[in-house]
Design a protein around this motif. Structure first.
Motif, short mmCIF file in Angstrom:
data_model
loop_
_atom_site.label_atom_id
_atom_site.label_comp_id
_atom_site.label_asym_id
_atom_site.label_seq_id
_atom_site.Cartn_x
_atom_site.Cartn_y
_atom_site.Cartn_z
N GLY A 23 0.85 -1.18 0.00
CA GLY A 23 0.00 0.00 0.00
C GLY A 23 0.89 1.22 0.00
O GLY A 23 2.11 1.12 0.09
N LEU A 24 0.26 2.40 -0.06
CA LEU A 24 1.07 3.62 -0.15
C LEU A 24 1.87 3.87 1.12
O LEU A 24 2.85 4.59 1.09
N GLU A 25 1.44 3.27 2.24
CA GLU A 25 2.17 3.49 3.49
C GLU A 25 2.97 2.27 3.94
O GLU A 25 3.60 2.30 4.98
N THR A 26 2.92 1.18 3.21
CA THR A 26 3.66 -0.02 3.63
C THR A 26 5.09 0.05 3.08
O THR A 26 5.47 1.01 2.42
N THR A 27 5.86 -1.01 3.35
CA THR A 27 7.27 -1.00 2.98
C THR A 27 7.48 -0.93 1.47
O THR A 27 8.34 -0.21 0.99
N ILE A 28 6.71 -1.71 0.73
CA ILE A 28 6.86 -1.68 -0.73
C ILE A 28 5.49 -1.65 -1.40
O ILE A 28 4.48 -2.06 -0.82
N HIS A 29 5.46 -1.18 -2.64
CA HIS A 29 4.29 -1.33 -3.51
C HIS A 29 4.81 -1.25 -4.95
O HIS A 29 5.99 -0.96 -5.17
N PRO A 30 3.98 -1.53 -5.93
CA PRO A 30 4.51 -1.67 -7.30
C PRO A 30 5.25 -0.43 -7.82
O PRO A 30 6.01 -0.54 -8.77
N PHE A 31 5.05 0.72 -7.20
CA PHE A 31 5.70 1.94 -7.71
C PHE A 31 6.74 2.50 -6.73
O PHE A 31 7.35 3.53 -7.01
N SER A 32 6.91 1.83 -5.60
CA SER A 32 7.75 2.43 -4.54
C SER A 32 9.21 2.54 -4.97
O SER A 32 9.95 3.32 -4.39
N THR A 33 9.62 1.77 -5.97
CA THR A 33 11.02 1.88 -6.41
C THR A 33 11.16 2.71 -7.69
O THR A 33 12.25 2.86 -8.21
N HIS A 34 10.04 3.21 -8.22
CA HIS A 34 10.12 4.05 -9.43
C HIS A 34 10.76 5.39 -9.08
O HIS A 34 10.37 6.02 -8.10
N ARG A 35 11.70 5.80 -9.92
CA ARG A 35 12.37 7.07 -9.64
C ARG A 35 11.35 8.22 -9.67
O ARG A 35 11.37 9.10 -8.82
N ALA A 36 10.43 8.17 -10.62
CA ALA A 36 9.43 9.24 -10.73
C ALA A 36 8.57 9.31 -9.47
O ALA A 36 8.29 10.39 -8.95
N TYR A 37 8.17 8.14 -8.97
CA TYR A 37 7.35 8.11 -7.76
C TYR A 37 8.13 8.71 -6.59
O TYR A 37 7.62 9.56 -5.86
#
Ligand SMILES: [Zn+2]
Length: 574
Positions: A306-320
């Motif tokens: 989720g947006l507040e958890t450790t990871i999500h599908p976009f959490s490693t995107h540079r843009a994100y």
């Protein structure tokens, strides 16, 4: 006149015997009578239409730090748990060389995803030895009972220093000294000794848990201490997935000491566990006198994103990361709804090199919206990938929009290896196997990715009451799984069954009204650190040692909980 009478409830006593209607009378913290009609009580609870069960005994938690600052051990106690066993998987906070506390924090943070900032701020280090740790726990007021196992990771670092911490081979002298430390801890009341044998468990610095590669001689020496002490369990987090899984040394230790060894039987990897083969080995060793007990889970190993958890599908995107990653949730959600920001993030790529991490973040055919109420058994066609194909969108677009639902609080559910059949049939088969025990809730751990402290509630709501995608389990059966069976494994002969002479740990439950909420992120740990919690409705009363600790979900202020010391558990009066 009894102290407390719980009257006219539907009693499920924990043994597996059919439910019956009757009264439970309690005196001096102990059950005085269970039957059709008890005498008057100074306090009476009307349990008409409600279930009356033993308190749950959760044998697999990681509250070793939280136990020093939270007398309620939430979320477990919200879910009717009245006894927790901690110190699992080889990690914990004693023994510790003065000045080496940081090392154990890094280990717990890495392996169990418990925020190091909370542990550093919350733990009052009043001990060096495990016995001193137990004494410190015994002095602290608490609502529910706790029992502690001594973790191999801490023992190795304590005895061998840097060599032990960095997984160097132990000398015969090291092994003898480690065994002496474990023996002393068991004699002081440790309820077992634990170790991590899995390559998945790593400290924050990426190193494997001390003991992961320990020799058979080292493991055998630790196991033998159970025989010397005459009590206790050995628990191992182990890679059960490889073809060369070898239970031989464990079986030999169990036969020699007469003590049980419990091993985790979950697949926290993309591969499913070869359950049939492991159970075959367990049964063949059982015939030779070994007691090896695979611990099985209420649901598959999974990760929540989720947006507040450790990871999500976009959490490693540079843009994100550059556009919204640092914003507070509300602002982040607002920005992410901006079509331009959305396009930039969606056009970027997973910035993670680790292949396992990449695999999970892009495994859209195995990623689902969890929803509220949460659905832990979604059908294949509900996956993000399947939805994307149906709707003619990319899976990234579907995932992105899902993450923004419920004001950015929606969670994506990513079940791991055990969910290859897209249902919980594998878990069901593991749960009903007579040689397994329910465990692995990991209460207090994996604060940024998992919340399974709610497992005992899920066992009732999903497995007994609501499941539609396959057979359900019996009410009496499930209650046995999480009371008498778990208590028996850890030698808690004084609890887990509603019977005269047993400790008065009781749940009074509105079974029809039992409701599990979606997990949510809160920032209530010491130093404002983050964790996942999961709320519940339906526990009307939770009683520990005859005192009501929760009434309609609200704490009463009573703190009857104790440290349970192994080897000193009073057997109930006949
Ligand atoms: Zn664990």
């Amino acid at each position: 006149m009894h102290d407390l009478v719980i009257r006219n409830g539907r009693i499920v006593d924990g043994t597996g015997k059919p439910a019956f209607t009757g009264d439970v009378a309690i005196d001096g913290g102990v059950i005085a009578a269970v039957g059709p009609k008890a005498g008057a009580g100074r306090r009476e609870i009307d349990a008409s239409g409600l279930l009356v069960t033993p308190g749950w005994v959760d044998i697999h938690t990681h509250y070793d730090g939280q136990v020093t600052w939270d007398p309620y051990l939430t979320p477990s106690s919200w879910h009717g748990v009245t006894t927790v066993v901690m110190g699992n998987c080889g990690v914990g906070f004693a023994p510790v060389q003065p000045g080496k506390e940081e090392f154990l924090i890094g280990l717990m943070e890495g392996v169990e995803d418990i925020p190091g900032s909370a542990l550093a701020a919350g733990i009052p280090w009043q001990w060096e030895s495990f016995a001193q740790y137990l004494d410190a726990l015994a002095r602290m007021p608490r609502a529910i009972d706790v029992a502690a196992q001594i973790p191999h990771g801490a023992v190795r670092a304590y005895v061998m220093g840097e060599r032990g911490a960095h997984n160097e081979a132990a000398t015969p002298d090291d092994i003898a000294r480690m065994a002496a430390v474990v023996r002393e801890a068991l004699c002081a009341g440790a309820i077992g000794v634990t170790s991590s044998r899995t390559l998945l468990h790593r400290a924050k610095n990426g190193e494997h848990v001390p003991g992961t590669f320990a020799s058979e001689a080292e493991m055998t020496a630790l196991g033998r201490t159970l025989g010397d002490a005459g009590h206790g369990v050995m628990e191992l987090a182990t890679d059960m997935v490889g073809p060369d899984t070898n239970l031989e040394w464990m079986a030999k230790v169990s036969i020699e000491t007469g003590r049980p060894i419990t091993i985790l039987a979950t697949a926290a990897t993309p591969e499913p566990l070869d359950f049939e083969r492991v159970m075959g080995l367990v049964r063949s060793w059982k015939r030779q006198g070994a007691r090896l007990v695979p611990q099985v889970a209420a649901r598959p190993a999974y990760v929540l994103m989720g947006l507040e958890t450790t990871i999500h599908p976009f959490s490693t995107h540079r843009a994100y990361r550059s556009l919204v990653g640092r914003l507070k949730l509300e602002e982040r959600v607002a920005r992410m709804r901006d079509p331009e920001v959305r396009a930039q993030i969606l056009n970027d790529e997973v910035g993670l090199k680790d292949p396992l991490g990449r695999h999970y973040l892009t495994l859209f055919d195995s990623i689902f919206a969890l929803g509220d109420p949460p659905n832990y058994e979604p059908a294949r066609e509900m996956s993000v990938g399947a939805r994307a194909r149906r709707e003619g969108r990319t899976p990234q677009e579907v995932a992105y929009d899902l993450l923004l639902q419920r004001d950015g609080r929606e969670l994506l559910y990513v079940p791991l290896g055990d969910y290859q059949s897209f249902d919980l049939e594998r878990n069901r088969r593991l749960l009903i196997d007579p040689d397994t025990r329910l465990g692995v809730s990991d209460g207090g751990a994996h604060c940024g990715m998992v919340c399974d402290a709610s497992a005992p509630t899920f066992m009732l709501t999903h497995w007994v009451r609501d499941r539609e995608r396959g057979p359900r389990l019996g009410l009496e059966q499930v209650i046995r799984f999480q009371t008498s069976e778990t208590a028996e494994l850890y030698g808690f002969t004084d609890r887990g069954v509603l019977a005269p002479g047993m400790k008065a740990d009781v749940n009074v439950i509105d079974f029809a009204g039992l409701h599990l909420y979606a997990p949510e992120i809160v920032y209530d740990f010491p130093a404002g650190a983050r964790r996942l919690i999961q709320k519940v409705d339906g526990y009307k009363y939770t009683v520990v040692s005859g005192e009501v600790i929760y009434e309609n979900g609200a704490p009463t202020g009573a703190l009857p909980g104790k440290l349970v010391r192994g080897g000193r558990i009073a057997h109930p009066a006949p």
